[in-house]
Scaffold this active site. Sequence first.
Site, PDB file in Angstrom:
ATOM      1  N   SER A 159     -41.680  19.560   5.691  1.00  0.00           N
ATOM      2  CA  SER A 159     -41.225  19.256   7.049  1.00  0.00           C
ATOM      3  C   SER A 159     -40.021  20.113   7.426  1.00  0.00           C
ATOM      4  O   SER A 159     -39.794  20.383   8.592  1.00  0.00           O
ATOM      5  CB  SER A 159     -40.898  17.768   7.198  1.00  0.00           C
ATOM      6  OG  SER A 159     -39.775  17.454   6.418  1.00  0.00           O
ATOM      7  N   SER A 172     -24.079  11.641   0.483  1.00  0.00           N
ATOM      8  CA  SER A 172     -23.297  12.648   1.213  1.00  0.00           C
ATOM      9  C   SER A 172     -21.886  12.133   1.435  1.00  0.00           C
ATOM     10  O   SER A 172     -21.657  10.921   1.552  1.00  0.00           O
ATOM     11  CB  SER A 172     -23.989  12.894   2.546  1.00  0.00           C
ATOM     12  OG  SER A 172     -23.097  13.411   3.489  1.00  0.00           O
ATOM     13  N   TYR A 188     -27.192   9.915  10.538  1.00  0.00           N
ATOM     14  CA  TYR A 188     -27.462  10.543   9.232  1.00  0.00           C
ATOM     15  C   TYR A 188     -26.566   9.922   8.154  1.00  0.00           C
ATOM     16  O   TYR A 188     -27.048   9.457   7.115  1.00  0.00           O
ATOM     17  CB  TYR A 188     -27.223  12.064   9.321  1.00  0.00           C
ATOM     18  CG  TYR A 188     -27.074  12.716   7.967  1.00  0.00           C
ATOM     19  CD1 TYR A 188     -28.181  12.915   7.155  1.00  0.00           C
ATOM     20  CD2 TYR A 188     -25.822  13.102   7.481  1.00  0.00           C
ATOM     21  CE1 TYR A 188     -28.045  13.484   5.891  1.00  0.00           C
ATOM     22  CE2 TYR A 188     -25.681  13.673   6.227  1.00  0.00           C
ATOM     23  CZ  TYR A 188     -26.786  13.864   5.436  1.00  0.00           C
ATOM     24  OH  TYR A 188     -26.655  14.416   4.188  1.00  0.00           O
ATOM     25  N   LEU A 203     -23.475  25.267   9.340  1.00  0.00           N
ATOM     26  CA  LEU A 203     -22.600  26.401   9.640  1.00  0.00           C
ATOM     27  C   LEU A 203     -23.006  27.706   8.938  1.00  0.00           C
ATOM     28  O   LEU A 203     -23.100  28.755   9.584  1.00  0.00           O
ATOM     29  CB  LEU A 203     -21.149  26.028   9.244  1.00  0.00           C
ATOM     30  CG  LEU A 203     -20.117  27.121   9.480  1.00  0.00           C
ATOM     31  CD1 LEU A 203     -19.947  27.408  10.962  1.00  0.00           C
ATOM     32  CD2 LEU A 203     -18.776  26.731   8.854  1.00  0.00           C
ATOM     33  N   PHE A 232     -20.611  17.143  -0.936  1.00  0.00           N
ATOM     34  CA  PHE A 232     -19.775  17.530   0.189  1.00  0.00           C
ATOM     35  C   PHE A 232     -20.600  18.532   1.016  1.00  0.00           C
ATOM     36  O   PHE A 232     -21.659  18.158   1.479  1.00  0.00           O
ATOM     37  CB  PHE A 232     -18.376  17.929  -0.304  1.00  0.00           C
ATOM     38  CG  PHE A 232     -17.601  16.639  -0.584  1.00  0.00           C
ATOM     39  CD1 PHE A 232     -18.019  15.747  -1.572  1.00  0.00           C
ATOM     40  CD2 PHE A 232     -16.555  16.248   0.226  1.00  0.00           C
ATOM     41  CE1 PHE A 232     -17.412  14.505  -1.755  1.00  0.00           C
ATOM     42  CE2 PHE A 232     -15.925  15.013   0.041  1.00  0.00           C
ATOM     43  CZ  PHE A 232     -16.355  14.145  -0.947  1.00  0.00           C
ATOM     44  N   PHE A 252     -34.422  14.042  -3.354  1.00  0.00           N
ATOM     45  CA  PHE A 252     -33.726  14.855  -2.348  1.00  0.00           C
ATOM     46  C   PHE A 252     -34.306  14.671  -0.946  1.00  0.00           C
ATOM     47  O   PHE A 252     -33.589  14.826   0.038  1.00  0.00           O
ATOM     48  CB  PHE A 252     -33.866  16.356  -2.671  1.00  0.00           C
ATOM     49  CG  PHE A 252     -33.178  16.800  -3.913  1.00  0.00           C
ATOM     50  CD1 PHE A 252     -31.806  16.981  -3.934  1.00  0.00           C
ATOM     51  CD2 PHE A 252     -33.904  17.058  -5.077  1.00  0.00           C
ATOM     52  CE1 PHE A 252     -31.168  17.406  -5.082  1.00  0.00           C
ATOM     53  CE2 PHE A 252     -33.268  17.485  -6.226  1.00  0.00           C
ATOM     54  CZ  PHE A 252     -31.901  17.655  -6.225  1.00  0.00           C
ATOM     55  N   ASP A 270     -43.297  17.544  -1.857  1.00  0.00           N
ATOM     56  CA  ASP A 270     -42.712  17.990  -0.597  1.00  0.00           C
ATOM     57  C   ASP A 270     -43.803  17.999   0.463  1.00  0.00           C
ATOM     58  O   ASP A 270     -44.974  18.239   0.153  1.00  0.00           O
ATOM     59  CB  ASP A 270     -42.143  19.410  -0.763  1.00  0.00           C
ATOM     60  CG  ASP A 270     -40.980  19.671   0.167  1.00  0.00           C
ATOM     61  OD1 ASP A 270     -39.872  19.932  -0.306  1.00  0.00           O
ATOM     62  OD2 ASP A 270     -41.187  19.606   1.406  1.00  0.00           O
ATOM     63  N   ASN A 271     -43.439  17.702   1.702  1.00  0.00           N
ATOM     64  CA  ASN A 271     -44.438  17.828   2.782  1.00  0.00           C
ATOM     65  C   ASN A 271     -44.084  18.973   3.723  1.00  0.00           C
ATOM     66  O   ASN A 271     -44.645  19.091   4.802  1.00  0.00           O
ATOM     67  CB  ASN A 271     -44.591  16.505   3.564  1.00  0.00           C
ATOM     68  CG  ASN A 271     -43.346  16.163   4.343  1.00  0.00           C
ATOM     69  OD1 ASN A 271     -42.282  16.743   4.118  1.00  0.00           O
ATOM     70  ND2 ASN A 271     -43.457  15.225   5.264  1.00  0.00           N
ATOM     71  N   LYS A 274     -27.299   7.263   4.729  1.00  0.00           N
ATOM     72  CA  LYS A 274     -26.828   7.454   3.348  1.00  0.00           C
ATOM     73  C   LYS A 274     -26.040   6.224   2.877  1.00  0.00           C
ATOM     74  O   LYS A 274     -26.156   5.804   1.717  1.00  0.00           O
ATOM     75  CB  LYS A 274     -25.977   8.722   3.241  1.00  0.00           C
ATOM     76  CG  LYS A 274     -26.761  10.008   3.500  1.00  0.00           C
ATOM     77  CD  LYS A 274     -27.881  10.221   2.483  1.00  0.00           C
ATOM     78  CE  LYS A 274     -28.691  11.470   2.711  1.00  0.00           C
ATOM     79  NZ  LYS A 274     -29.855  11.606   1.843  1.00  0.00           N
TER      80      LYS A 274
HETATM   81  C1  UD1 Z   1     -22.876  17.068   6.861  1.00  0.00           C
HETATM   82  C2  UD1 Z   1     -22.307  16.333   5.670  1.00  0.00           C
HETATM   83  C3  UD1 Z   1     -22.743  16.997   4.366  1.00  0.00           C
HETATM   84  C4  UD1 Z   1     -24.258  17.158   4.339  1.00  0.00           C
HETATM   85  C5  UD1 Z   1     -24.663  17.966   5.562  1.00  0.00           C
HETATM   86  C6  UD1 Z   1     -26.170  18.117   5.640  1.00  0.00           C
HETATM   87  C7  UD1 Z   1     -20.193  15.531   6.562  1.00  0.00           C
HETATM   88  C8  UD1 Z   1     -18.716  15.608   6.508  1.00  0.00           C
HETATM   89  N1  UD1 Z   1     -20.858  16.355   5.743  1.00  0.00           N
HETATM   90  O1  UD1 Z   1     -22.272  18.318   6.902  1.00  0.00           O
HETATM   91  O2  UD1 Z   1     -22.364  16.159   3.280  1.00  0.00           O
HETATM   92  O3  UD1 Z   1     -24.631  17.854   3.172  1.00  0.00           O
HETATM   93  O4  UD1 Z   1     -24.270  17.246   6.742  1.00  0.00           O
HETATM   94  O5  UD1 Z   1     -26.517  18.805   6.812  1.00  0.00           O
HETATM   95  O6  UD1 Z   1     -20.770  14.754   7.286  1.00  0.00           O
HETATM   96  N2  UD1 Z   1     -19.963  24.024  12.797  1.00  0.00           N
HETATM   97  C9  UD1 Z   1     -19.579  24.877  13.809  1.00  0.00           C
HETATM   98  N3  UD1 Z   1     -20.543  25.582  14.458  1.00  0.00           N
HETATM   99  C10 UD1 Z   1     -21.864  25.493  14.121  1.00  0.00           C
HETATM  100  C11 UD1 Z   1     -22.250  24.622  13.072  1.00  0.00           C
HETATM  101  C12 UD1 Z   1     -21.258  23.910  12.429  1.00  0.00           C
HETATM  102  O7  UD1 Z   1     -18.392  24.970  14.155  1.00  0.00           O
HETATM  103  O8  UD1 Z   1     -22.691  26.135  14.778  1.00  0.00           O
HETATM  104  C13 UD1 Z   1     -18.922  23.262  12.084  1.00  0.00           C
HETATM  105  C14 UD1 Z   1     -19.130  21.755  12.184  1.00  0.00           C
HETATM  106  O9  UD1 Z   1     -18.511  21.235  13.337  1.00  0.00           O
HETATM  107  C15 UD1 Z   1     -18.459  21.307  10.876  1.00  0.00           C
HETATM  108  C16 UD1 Z   1     -18.692  22.465   9.919  1.00  0.00           C
HETATM  109  O10 UD1 Z   1     -19.014  23.589  10.725  1.00  0.00           O
HETATM  110  O11 UD1 Z   1     -17.084  21.172  11.078  1.00  0.00           O
HETATM  111  C17 UD1 Z   1     -19.833  22.217   8.957  1.00  0.00           C
HETATM  112  O12 UD1 Z   1     -20.957  21.788   9.708  1.00  0.00           O
HETATM  113  P1  UD1 Z   1     -22.403  21.641   9.027  1.00  0.00           P
HETATM  114  O13 UD1 Z   1     -22.690  22.848   8.215  1.00  0.00           O
HETATM  115  O14 UD1 Z   1     -23.368  21.288  10.110  1.00  0.00           O
HETATM  116  O15 UD1 Z   1     -22.247  20.471   8.008  1.00  0.00           O
HETATM  117  P2  UD1 Z   1     -21.672  18.960   8.222  1.00  0.00           P
HETATM  118  O16 UD1 Z   1     -22.256  18.350   9.431  1.00  0.00           O
HETATM  119  O17 UD1 Z   1     -20.198  18.989   8.051  1.00  0.00           O
END
Ligand code: UD1
Length: 341
Positions: A36, A127, A152, A203, A181, A83, A33-34, A156
């Site tokens: 980052s 992903s 991104y 999220l 997922f 990873f 790991d670096n 993948k």
């Molecule tokens: C994406 C990839 C997932 C990967 C991840 C790594 C898809 C469908 N999934 O997840 O496989 O592991 O990246 O980062 O592309 N949201 C909000 N408010 C926030 C942040 C997020 O509403 O402040 C919503 C987003 O719009 C989304 C959901 O929450 O609908 C999940 O977002 P997030 O946790 O960022 O993951 P993905 O981008 O879906």
Amino acid sequence: MDTIIVTGGAGYIGSHTIIELLTKTNFNVVSIDNFSNSTVKSYARIKEITNKTFETINIDLCDNDRLKTELSKIKNIIGIIHFAAYKSVPESVANPTLYYYNNLNSLNNLLKFAHDQKIKHFIFSSSCSVYGNADELPVTEKTPLKSAESPYGHTKQIGEDIINYVCKTNSDFNAVILRYFNPVGAHPSGKIGEFPLNRPNNLVPIITQTAVGKNSLTVFGNDFDTRDGSCIRDYIHVSDIADAHVKALNYLIDGENKKNVSLFNLGTGNGVSVIEAITSFEKVSGKKLNYAIGGRREGDVVAIFANNNLAKTELKWAPQFSIDDMMLSAWKWQLNLLEEN
Ligand code: UD1
């Protein structure tokens, strides 16, 4: 003793996978790991949870010369679990070249090293973003890939293509591609979890940070064509994802793979909306979240969730944790982090 290299071993999924490897297998584990987007503290946490030791190397996988020098010193490498990658959808939209450079050069360098050293087994973190906005849900591994919604997701898709071609031309090289997922939650001990160095984009860390007053939550869009207007994702516990890696490794080593490249969806099969995820958090934590409704986020797919039958039958894997478990473990980890600081 046979050695498994884990790249990104200080990161979120990598650290949880090292815990599974150290507790469920007899392999010698070497983490690369670096830092980052991770902290060296992860290593101490893994050691505390497992009571086991493992070697660590700090290198950037894009630095091919150092990669070759450092990895050539390691004996009996039989497999690589890869990873290490950048993983933020919005960051990749803002800075695509960073994503193409980092995620693809690191993969190419590792594959070249694996080829030169005749390393047999390779596991790649892909992903569900490779599906783009799929026409039919849930997606199976046979669902046709649409164009990726973000750089991104595109890295993948390209990564999967590269591995497919490498496997086609080298029948001694066996790979498993795992399409995660949305990995969330933290180790049930509460001692390790996601540790974004900067403001997180995902999220669940934003939810838990909002609950302790360290962030603010905006739901990105409530006008999608879904049951409550917010995006739907298939959230899966990070320990379930980690467990799948051990099973995938054994699958390769035991020669159970019928083709030399196999592909599996890792999701629970349940679609959960952003609002439902927030509600689950509020229920298990007893904390009411203040959140705003904002515009859509560029690069987001509307809805996606997995058909996970193939991983269940082939890898003998099944997710153990519910959305409430995921939220509770993430909350426990957030509270422990607060105590630490
Ligand atoms: C994406 C990839 C997932 C990967 C991840 C790594 C898809 C469908 N999934 O997840 O496989 O592991 O990246 O980062 O592309 N949201 C909000 N408010 C926030 C942040 C997020 O509403 O402040 C919503 C987003 O719009 C989304 C959901 O929450 O609908 C999940 O977002 P997030 O946790 O960022 O993951 P993905 O981008 O879906």
